[in-house]
Every structure is written in C-alpha cells, then in structure tokens.
Design a protein around this motif. Structure first.
Motif, short mmCIF file in Angstrom:
data_model
loop_
_atom_site.label_atom_id
_atom_site.label_comp_id
_atom_site.label_asym_id
_atom_site.label_seq_id
_atom_site.Cartn_x
_atom_site.Cartn_y
_atom_site.Cartn_z
N UNK A 26 -12.59 7.01 -25.97
CA UNK A 26 -12.40 7.98 -24.60
C UNK A 26 -11.05 7.55 -24.16
N UNK A 27 -10.39 6.40 -23.94
CA UNK A 27 -9.23 5.93 -23.46
C UNK A 27 -8.21 6.07 -24.41
N UNK A 28 -8.42 5.73 -25.79
CA UNK A 28 -7.32 5.90 -26.69
C UNK A 28 -7.04 7.36 -27.04
N UNK A 29 -7.98 8.28 -27.14
CA UNK A 29 -7.92 9.61 -27.45
C UNK A 29 -7.21 10.29 -26.12
N UNK A 30 -7.33 10.09 -25.07
CA UNK A 30 -6.73 10.58 -23.78
C UNK A 30 -5.10 10.25 -23.72
N UNK A 31 -4.90 8.96 -24.01
CA UNK A 31 -3.41 8.49 -23.92
C UNK A 31 -2.45 8.74 -25.17
N UNK A 33 -3.55 11.39 -27.76
CA UNK A 33 -3.66 12.84 -28.41
C UNK A 33 -3.22 14.12 -27.31
N UNK A 34 -3.12 13.82 -26.12
CA UNK A 34 -2.81 14.77 -25.04
C UNK A 34 -1.30 14.97 -25.11
N UNK A 35 -0.57 13.65 -24.91
CA UNK A 35 1.15 13.83 -25.19
C UNK A 35 1.42 14.24 -26.58
N UNK A 36 0.67 13.93 -27.59
CA UNK A 36 1.10 14.17 -28.92
C UNK A 36 0.94 15.69 -29.24
N UNK A 37 -0.18 16.32 -28.77
CA UNK A 37 -0.35 17.71 -28.99
C UNK A 37 0.66 18.40 -28.41
N UNK A 38 1.24 18.04 -27.43
CA UNK A 38 2.12 18.73 -26.49
C UNK A 38 3.50 18.59 -27.01
N UNK A 39 4.19 17.47 -27.58
CA UNK A 39 5.16 17.17 -28.43
C UNK A 39 5.18 18.01 -29.57
N UNK A 61 -2.60 9.31 -36.81
CA UNK A 61 -3.27 10.85 -37.04
C UNK A 61 -2.31 12.02 -36.80
N UNK A 62 -1.25 11.65 -36.01
CA UNK A 62 -0.39 12.73 -35.55
C UNK A 62 1.03 12.69 -36.19
N UNK A 63 1.55 11.41 -36.16
CA UNK A 63 3.19 11.59 -36.53
C UNK A 63 3.50 11.97 -38.08
N UNK A 64 4.43 12.70 -38.18
CA UNK A 64 4.64 13.26 -39.52
C UNK A 64 6.02 12.59 -39.96
#
Length: 95
Positions: A26-31, A33-39, A61-64
C-alpha cells in the motif's frame, strides 16, 4: 526487526513501525505509481532512502529508460520479498 503473527516481519526504527510484510504494498504503490503515471516518460529514477526495496520494485515496472539507482539497507536481507526483482538489468544498487 521483529516477527509478528498478524503482519509478518516488521521493521521498527526507534520503536516506530517503518514497514511490514503484510501491508508494504500500500505504501510503495502510492509513492511510485501516482507520480510515475503522471510523468510522461520517466527514464532515470533515483531513490533516496528506499532501503527496503519496495519502491524500486514498483519503479522498475514503469521506467522505459536506462536505470533506477537506489542505496540499499538492511531490509534487503531481512524482508527480501519487498526487494524481489532488484537484479533487474535497469537497476543499479549502491551499497
């Protein structure tokens, strides 16, 4: 580090709970996914103070792009499931 029945392994600092096996997601998802979905296109991410590894796990899971850099701490040894996957080719660990 203590073992609990309800939350599994728990990291405490000065008597305060920092992370538990049961609810770390819960902690790691919020800090992450939220900023990386916006970037629009995060390529290089620096994590300061992410010693348990969960933030890096989610960032990967995000960075390309090129890499994710993090300074690691005791949690990698004691709560390994939060840092699962840090052997990723985009991950650069500093000890």
């Amino acid at each position: 580090m203590v073992e609990t029945k309800g939350h599994g392994k728990m990291l405490l600092t000065d008597g305060l709970i920092m992370v538990t096996e049961r609810d770390e997601f819960a902690y790691h998802d919020m800090i992450t996914h939220v900023p990386l979905f916006v970037h629009p296109a995060a390529k290089n991410v620096l994590i300061i103070g992410g010693g348990d590894g969960g933030t890096a796990r989610e960032v990967l899971r995000h960075i390309g792009g090129e890499k994710c850099t993090m300074v690691v701490d005791a949690c990698r040894q004691h709560i390994p499931q939060t840092s699962k996957g840090l052997d990723h080719e985009k991950m650069y660990l500093r000890y």
